[in-house]
Design a protein around this motif. Sequence first.
Motif, PDB file in Angstrom:
ATOM      1  N   GLN B  21       0.909  -1.231   0.030  1.00 57.08           N
ATOM      2  CA  GLN B  21       0.172  -0.124  -0.018  1.00 57.08           C
ATOM      3  C   GLN B  21       0.829   1.111  -0.054  1.00 57.08           C
ATOM      4  O   GLN B  21       0.534   2.211  -0.652  1.00 57.08           O
ATOM      5  CB  GLN B  21      -0.905  -0.211   1.300  1.00 57.08           C
ATOM      6  CG  GLN B  21      -1.754   1.263   1.227  1.00 57.08           C
ATOM      7  CD  GLN B  21      -3.141   0.992   1.930  1.00 57.08           C
ATOM      8  OE1 GLN B  21      -3.635  -0.034   1.590  1.00 57.08           O
ATOM      9  NE2 GLN B  21      -3.356   1.944   2.752  1.00 57.08           N
ATOM     10  N   ASP B  22       1.855   1.258   0.768  1.00 58.04           N
ATOM     11  CA  ASP B  22       2.971   2.118   0.887  1.00 58.04           C
ATOM     12  C   ASP B  22       3.459   2.477  -0.453  1.00 58.04           C
ATOM     13  O   ASP B  22       3.637   3.703  -0.854  1.00 58.04           O
ATOM     14  CB  ASP B  22       3.937   1.857   1.978  1.00 58.04           C
ATOM     15  CG  ASP B  22       4.609   3.348   2.315  1.00 58.04           C
ATOM     16  OD1 ASP B  22       4.104   4.285   2.369  1.00 58.04           O
ATOM     17  OD2 ASP B  22       5.969   3.147   2.275  1.00 58.04           O
ATOM     18  N   ASP B  25       1.210   4.068  -2.729  1.00 54.88           N
ATOM     19  CA  ASP B  25       0.988   5.554  -2.213  1.00 54.88           C
ATOM     20  C   ASP B  25       2.175   6.275  -2.918  1.00 54.88           C
ATOM     21  O   ASP B  25       1.869   7.390  -3.272  1.00 54.88           O
ATOM     22  CB  ASP B  25       1.204   5.877  -0.799  1.00 54.88           C
ATOM     23  CG  ASP B  25      -0.095   5.730  -0.073  1.00 54.88           C
ATOM     24  OD1 ASP B  25      -1.308   6.141  -0.789  1.00 54.88           O
ATOM     25  OD2 ASP B  25      -0.215   5.554   1.142  1.00 54.88           O
ATOM     26  N   GLN B  26       3.235   5.878  -2.876  1.00 51.74           N
ATOM     27  CA  GLN B  26       4.606   6.421  -3.408  1.00 51.74           C
ATOM     28  C   GLN B  26       4.632   6.666  -4.991  1.00 51.74           C
ATOM     29  O   GLN B  26       4.792   7.719  -5.421  1.00 51.74           O
ATOM     30  CB  GLN B  26       5.959   5.525  -3.200  1.00 51.74           C
ATOM     31  CG  GLN B  26       6.285   5.470  -1.497  1.00 51.74           C
ATOM     32  CD  GLN B  26       6.198   6.780  -0.895  1.00 51.74           C
ATOM     33  OE1 GLN B  26       6.542   7.811  -1.508  1.00 51.74           O
ATOM     34  NE2 GLN B  26       5.717   6.631   0.289  1.00 51.74           N
ATOM     35  N   HIS B  28       1.849   6.751  -6.694  1.00 53.88           N
ATOM     36  CA  HIS B  28       0.774   7.889  -7.110  1.00 53.88           C
ATOM     37  C   HIS B  28       1.312   9.094  -7.043  1.00 53.88           C
ATOM     38  O   HIS B  28       1.034  10.003  -7.740  1.00 53.88           O
ATOM     39  CB  HIS B  28      -0.345   7.864  -5.844  1.00 53.88           C
ATOM     40  CG  HIS B  28      -1.405   8.705  -5.980  1.00 53.88           C
ATOM     41  ND1 HIS B  28      -2.659   8.549  -6.433  1.00 53.88           N
ATOM     42  CD2 HIS B  28      -1.391   9.914  -5.412  1.00 53.88           C
ATOM     43  CE1 HIS B  28      -3.304   9.726  -6.406  1.00 53.88           C
ATOM     44  NE2 HIS B  28      -2.655  10.498  -5.871  1.00 53.88           N
ATOM     45  N   GLN B  29       2.109   9.412  -6.165  1.00 51.97           N
ATOM     46  CA  GLN B  29       2.889  10.604  -6.025  1.00 51.97           C
ATOM     47  C   GLN B  29       3.940  10.673  -7.214  1.00 51.97           C
ATOM     48  O   GLN B  29       4.360  11.662  -7.821  1.00 51.97           O
ATOM     49  CB  GLN B  29       3.822  10.750  -4.823  1.00 51.97           C
ATOM     50  CG  GLN B  29       3.000  10.952  -3.641  1.00 51.97           C
ATOM     51  CD  GLN B  29       3.512  11.569  -2.100  1.00 51.97           C
ATOM     52  OE1 GLN B  29       4.699  12.275  -2.434  1.00 51.97           O
ATOM     53  NE2 GLN B  29       2.760  11.356  -1.372  1.00 51.97           N
ATOM     54  N   THR B  32       3.178  12.052 -10.843  1.00 49.52           N
ATOM     55  CA  THR B  32       2.574  13.331 -10.691  1.00 49.52           C
ATOM     56  C   THR B  32       3.830  14.237 -11.181  1.00 49.52           C
ATOM     57  O   THR B  32       4.960  14.068 -10.851  1.00 49.52           O
ATOM     58  CB  THR B  32       1.857  13.811  -9.554  1.00 49.52           C
ATOM     59  OG1 THR B  32       0.854  12.948  -9.306  1.00 49.52           O
ATOM     60  CG2 THR B  32       1.325  15.321  -9.603  1.00 49.52           C
ATOM     61  N   TYR B 370      -6.301   0.732  -2.843  1.00 48.55           N
ATOM     62  CA  TYR B 370      -5.928   0.505  -4.108  1.00 48.55           C
ATOM     63  C   TYR B 370      -6.308  -0.895  -4.714  1.00 48.55           C
ATOM     64  O   TYR B 370      -5.839  -0.953  -6.059  1.00 48.55           O
ATOM     65  CB  TYR B 370      -4.602   0.729  -4.298  1.00 48.55           C
ATOM     66  CG  TYR B 370      -3.993   1.849  -3.825  1.00 48.55           C
ATOM     67  CD1 TYR B 370      -4.090   3.111  -4.743  1.00 48.55           C
ATOM     68  CD2 TYR B 370      -3.192   2.239  -2.672  1.00 48.55           C
ATOM     69  CE1 TYR B 370      -3.566   4.328  -4.355  1.00 48.55           C
ATOM     70  CE2 TYR B 370      -2.901   3.274  -2.275  1.00 48.55           C
ATOM     71  CZ  TYR B 370      -2.772   4.442  -3.259  1.00 48.55           C
ATOM     72  OH  TYR B 370      -2.256   5.681  -2.761  1.00 48.55           O
TER      73      TYR B 370
END
Lengths: 214, 401
Positions: B21-22, B25-26, B28-29, B32, B370
């Motif tokens: 999950q982490d 999250d990473q 996802h960043q 961008t 996710y």
Amino acid sequence: MDFFVTIAILAALLGGAGSCFGQAAIEGTVELPKGHFVPVENERYEIVSKAGVLATDPPRAVVYLAGNFSRSERLPHRTVTQKELAFIPGLLAIEVGTKVQFPNEDDTYHNIFSYSPTKRFDLGRYPPEEHPVPSVVFDKPGLVTLRCDIHEHMRGLILVLQTPYFTITDGKGHFRLTNLPAGRHVLKAWINSRKTVEHPVELKNGASLQANLP
Amino acid sequence: MKRAFLCACLFASALRSLSAQDFLDQLHQALTISFFDDRVRARASGLLDLEYYHYPQPAPGLIEAMGHDLFAPRLSVFVDAKIGPHVYFFAQSRVDTGFDPSDLGAEWRLDEYALRITPWDDGRFNLQLGRFPTVIGGWIQRHLSWDNPFINAPIPYDGVSLVSDRELPFTGQSFRRVPAFDKYEFLPIVWGPAYTLGASVAGRIGIFEYAAAMKNAAVSSRPEAWEEFNFHYPTYELRLGVRPNQAWNFGLSGAVGPYLLPDAHPMPAQSDRGDFYQYVLSQDVSYGRGHFQIWAEAFVSRFEVPRLGNADMFAYYIEAKYRITPQLFAALRWNQEFFVTADDPAGRPVSRAHDVLRIDGALGYRFTAYTQLKLQYSLARGDFISDNLHGTFAAQFTVRF
């Protein structure tokens, strides 16, 4: 009447003396990661979009004194507001047992949830005028990632700590922790979910210590 | 098939761990990017769907496959970009076995791309150009796998009628019952999200919303027609909505435009494909509060069929979703569709499809923010071939990134 006024003044002076001479402080800097998260809203299937851009939030760290401290007797209620499609503040540090309220100040629904093992909850969809304001008590230490089921870019963090001595740095990494107990402790800085740095400290009554965390 | 689905479940367990999950999250960043002090920013995101269907013959809805089982993976990649406060761009690309699940080979498509300009801050007016979904109805906002409690679409967007945009009947009796193998020739009222080309304006003034679009193809048109850059036979779409508060949403929609393909045959003498229209009227309502959401839509559609006259349809559905725990949700949907045809000009009865009743039930579980698994069972009576009761099982595992 004069007697009670005298007692009150004495109590205030003694209290003040306690904080001046009986407690310690630490100030310093935490090296923060470079860069910042830039949210991009998914507006693909919105019937109507509004103009504007989402605010960005620079990285910050939570600095806290780790140790076997007694829990605060009266914990303040804290607030994470949903405003302009963001969590404000984006990072909150609280002590175990704190109740956090989640008011919605946007003109749209939000649906705050967390699947973090520290605290799993789903507040459901609620409008801005929701009363009582939805709230959650965080009763286990750890990291909680807040998300919104409607606005996928929204993300917030709550770090639940087992210590009453903590603060959050500013955007440049500066911090100041006050009213600390004297003695040998470990100063920790939570930087992100993968990185926590620590530094042993020895605090003396009334003294202020400088500590920079790499 | 079962092995693939088992793999998906193992994949789900793996992704359940905190580190995974982490990582997402990473990711996802990391997906961008921004320039010019964040005034220009863009993000790539996506959905990986692993779908499994078990059904009686023929395959239900818009699924195009032989046999009784189908495994249909799909990768959708999205780009959302904000250029200053007033310009927004989005695109969607997919790799799958066809826009609707099929047993054909893999293909890559660019399904959506659009530029939206919002001159005023309050959203009173938006102009959008490109290829994007229809503005009618109330299902589009939740048609992607992550947002939809079900795996298939409601019946107005999924139930095939006897009207074809290519194979035109000579008589009422040749407006025929359809063999399974050429089911793909026939049209629903709205073909899924109908990602057609065109321009739209939309806005909100107080509690009122409006959206109007001019598109290149009818709302019932098949995916192959969506990308044709030809506006000689446009479809006009309109939706007027009222949102008295955040909980309730009411809408009235309409669409009108020619629906026949350029190669429709045999065309009546001295007629053009622009002479035969599809008309759609629909009403949608939704309510959401706390852990409960409900949606309902009703559609009336008329197809002008060459030589035969009008073929009318009425379809509606009512759908409810309840989140039982933070991670577990259940949903139930009741769908019905009715077909009406008059006698043909020669006075002979026109054959018609069987009216359809379909009940969909689904359970979903979000392992993480996710990953999601949905299981669905649909019990249906009637379709364009038979009036028999039949069931379809479907499972869908989704990874969002």
